[in-house]
Design an enzyme around this catalytic site. Sequence first.
Site, PDB file in Angstrom:
ATOM      1  CB  CYS A 117      -0.983   0.056   0.967  1.00 36.13           C
ATOM      2  SG  CYS A 117      -0.223  -0.115   2.819  1.00 36.13           S
TER       3      CYS A 117
ATOM      4  CD  GLU B 258       5.812  -3.423   8.289  1.00 32.14           C
ATOM      5  OE1 GLU B 258       5.488  -4.381   8.841  1.00 32.14           O
ATOM      6  OE2 GLU B 258       6.061  -3.821   7.167  1.00 32.14           O
TER       7      GLU B 258
ATOM      8  CD  GLU C 123       4.409  -1.585   2.569  1.00 30.81           C
ATOM      9  OE1 GLU C 123       3.454  -1.455   1.846  1.00 30.81           O
ATOM     10  OE2 GLU C 123       4.136  -2.406   3.476  1.00 30.81           O
TER      11      GLU C 123
END
Lengths: 898, 91
Positions: free
Chosen positions: A503, A637, A505
């Site tokens: 989405c 993340e 990265e």
Amino acid sequence: MNDAQSKIYDILKARGIDAENADGIKEEDIPEASERFSKLMEIYYSMKVTADMEIPYWYNRLWWENDGDILEVRRARAVGGAYAHSTPTVLPYEKLVMSKTKNFRGAFPFPWVCASFFNSLAESLMNEVDAPAESEADAVSVVGAGGGNVTESYGDIISIAKKFGMRKEEIPVLVKVSKYWEGISVEDISDKYAQMLPDYDQFKRNMDAVVVMFDSFAIPQGREVINYYMPLQYGFDRIIQLCDEKINETMGEAGEDGILGMSRGYYYAAMKEITAGLSKWCDNYGKRAEDLATREPDEEVRANYLEIAQVMHNVAHKRPSTFREALQMTLCCHLGVVNEDPQSGQSIGRLGQVLQPFYEKDMEDGITTDEEVIELLELYRIKITCIECFASAGVSGGVLSGNTFNNLSLGGQNYDGLSAVTPLEYLIVEAAMRAKTPQPTLSVLYDEKTPEDFLMKAAACTKLGMGFPAWMNNQTGMNFMLRQYGAEGMDLYDARAWCLGGCLESAPGCFMPLDYNGKVTMIPGGASPTCGTGIHFTGLPKILELVLTNGLDKRTGKQVFPPHNEKIDTYEQMVDLWKKYLDISNRIVNRINNMQMDIWRKYNMPAVNSLLKPDCFAKGQHIGNCGSRYNACINFESCGTITFINSLASIKKNVFDDRAFTLEEMTEALVNNFGFKTAYETNVFSPDFRESTESASKYDRIFAACIHAPKYGNADSYVDSLLKDYHMFMLHYLPTLRSYYGKPEYLCQISVSTHGPQGFVTLATPDGRLAGTTYSDGSVSAAAGTDKNGIYAIFESATVYDHSQNQNAQMNLKLHPSAVKGLSGTRKLLDVIRAYMRKGGFHVQFNVVGSDTLKEAQKEPDKYRDLMVRVAGFTQYWCEIGKPIQDEVIYRTEYDQA
Amino acid sequence: MKHVKCVNFLNLDCEKGMCALSKAIVPIDGEGSDACQSYQPAPECGNCRHFYDGDKYGMGMCKGYEKENWAYATCGAFSCEKYESRRYQEA
């Protein structure tokens, strides 16, 4: 019309935009999607997400029948052979064919990656198979809730992972295949070695407390950009010839590499196997189309089947010679990659630039029209929307919200540093506007060189309420590429080839020379493995909570981190403890994730992706052996950044600056949820919903102080400076973590849907958020309802640090449709986007939908089956996302002025 | 005979498919799942002469390849190069 407007219209007219007709443009003015698309979507809306066992059966059979062979060859034979044996389904309305499985919206399990889930369920699954059948009435009338999700078993359908329906007769096959992998799946082997680490218990405590969300093996590929160059340039038959030439050249030769040099010959033998499998897969679709043509009574449908057959047989052997064949070839390769592992975020990349030469030649030759191309692109959207990922309930629902993030990027710069926008990209946007599906999501790589009319068209698409295109800053992306991959030789040319993997990265790419139509075109594509699979989704606020509770998870009563036993006297001391706990978590999680991915690359190395990704074929090494050009792609993340920053601000202000109350008093208030019922009790996850308990008045003062503490998103330097401090710390800290490729890690800031489950396990936070409610979304979105000074104030807050320090930054905004109505609204929207990009913001995306509509859709989902919303870096059908995330999207601040 | 066992059945999902002849959506189970007169058996392992010893779950053995191995009756066999229809063999 005033003078200023008139002038704008004149300028736009000069650029080919008829403003007079476009002003007041309405959704219904957009041409209808093609009849084929409409018929297939009608089918799609009634589809259940289905798992079957054909491909796992053949993979398992071929793997074990080749026991003892070289691992990469064995793996390629199993993957390719499984594809070659799967049942090809061709529907009469299709022009593009091929699916993950025989089913329209199908997927399948990967027990060789993770078997424990199925083995633990074996007995209960078999009990369901042996249970007496329900009455026929029950069998046909009970359906799973939530769009295509099969959340409960019914009739002869067994629900798996609360999402997939599998037929009862296939359950014994699932159980039997899974048994082969008991103790030797990627999950099992990596866990066996992980247990040798003294801090293994710390890892388990982190995962159990959901400080960190999930394991790397759960989705080992994806969050990267695919590369279609090899099959477009050579075709499968020629690639097989090239493999033979390379085998002749390298088998038995180590070259200068005493460690991996000998592997080259085996790599090419493996690539020959996988290419043959892909070729056979395509041929089978051609044969099935021919078979259907022989029994088809309708002449037009029969002709369509025969066309499909011709395309599929050509794609099976030759390099594509038309746009349709080229698009079909990319789809084949895409499905080939997403089928070789549990996967999300295998992004399509800059397809409109890759396929432009084919489109251009067809138009020159007069063999197609724009309308025919748009129809193919509409049908392509359905194919991509149907890509499902079979993973656990936590991954499928809690992380992905059922989406697989096959992102298609537009714009940016070409090899020569000029605008990369192609005529085909206009048609891609047009197809997305007509054919409304959640995938592929579109991303515009905004560059000052991007043509204005293209930006306006993309902005008009954003206004349709589908949540895309999202907007990314091309220059910021290029700067990040050079920063992160410079040490591996990234130059300006390759930096221009970047785009979005997954989405959001940012993934490195490169240009390759496509020789077609009598000229060479440098086409972009991905050039790295997954740009994820590091430390997945660490809940920053949860770690702060554990600092305040001395490492004890008050929700579960379990000690997560060693007690620090410090009396916290200063803000700086508290932040240092947060950093200490973060480091404890990161060190062990990183080592174990490295092991998971190392086991994966040894036994389960990518086969199709290792054929496609530069420079694997040139080096003779698969992706696991650093065959890709760039490998410094593994990340950390984060989740809940702004909840964390606002919490720091509240503590700093109330406890240490104003001394309104002590840290102990605040902690007690948090543990008691400020005297309100928790979201677990109320099942309402909106931050604005509060139901008092008897002790509410006890915490009134503290709660009010927390709510009124400075909040990010209002251009308030008190809190924004804390965001900047955080980023400067992470910039220097994260590279001290090394990936399984031996490269420094970096910050990735996508929450996907994890702000739901990670918020769920977190107590009330010092910013006034209640226990169990979602964290703030994205990484630079304001916490819902706390941004009071307008959009430009958020932009000011978000850009207090350099966004090219990180892989991404995520800004989600919600606009009421009235704010961007008509052409002037499109212009306002583009002005907003441009303002943010010019300040250095990396990403912004919009939900153009009213909260009232969403609330209605929550009450009556059946009436809103086709309603889509932007969650994080992806768009999903409203009815297929979980309630916590629905609540969060409803409550996001809604701007009625752009 | 059921639609799902017919060569004209096009797979859609776990509960239904499409009839290639009528273009109608047809259920796999329950009312309306019986095949019509145009029924022809679909190629699946259970219909192959190389499949034998099927148990109550439809799990049996495949002797079509060099290495004999287990198989299951409902596995699609359109793409299997060793598939030989049992009915064809009997004829």
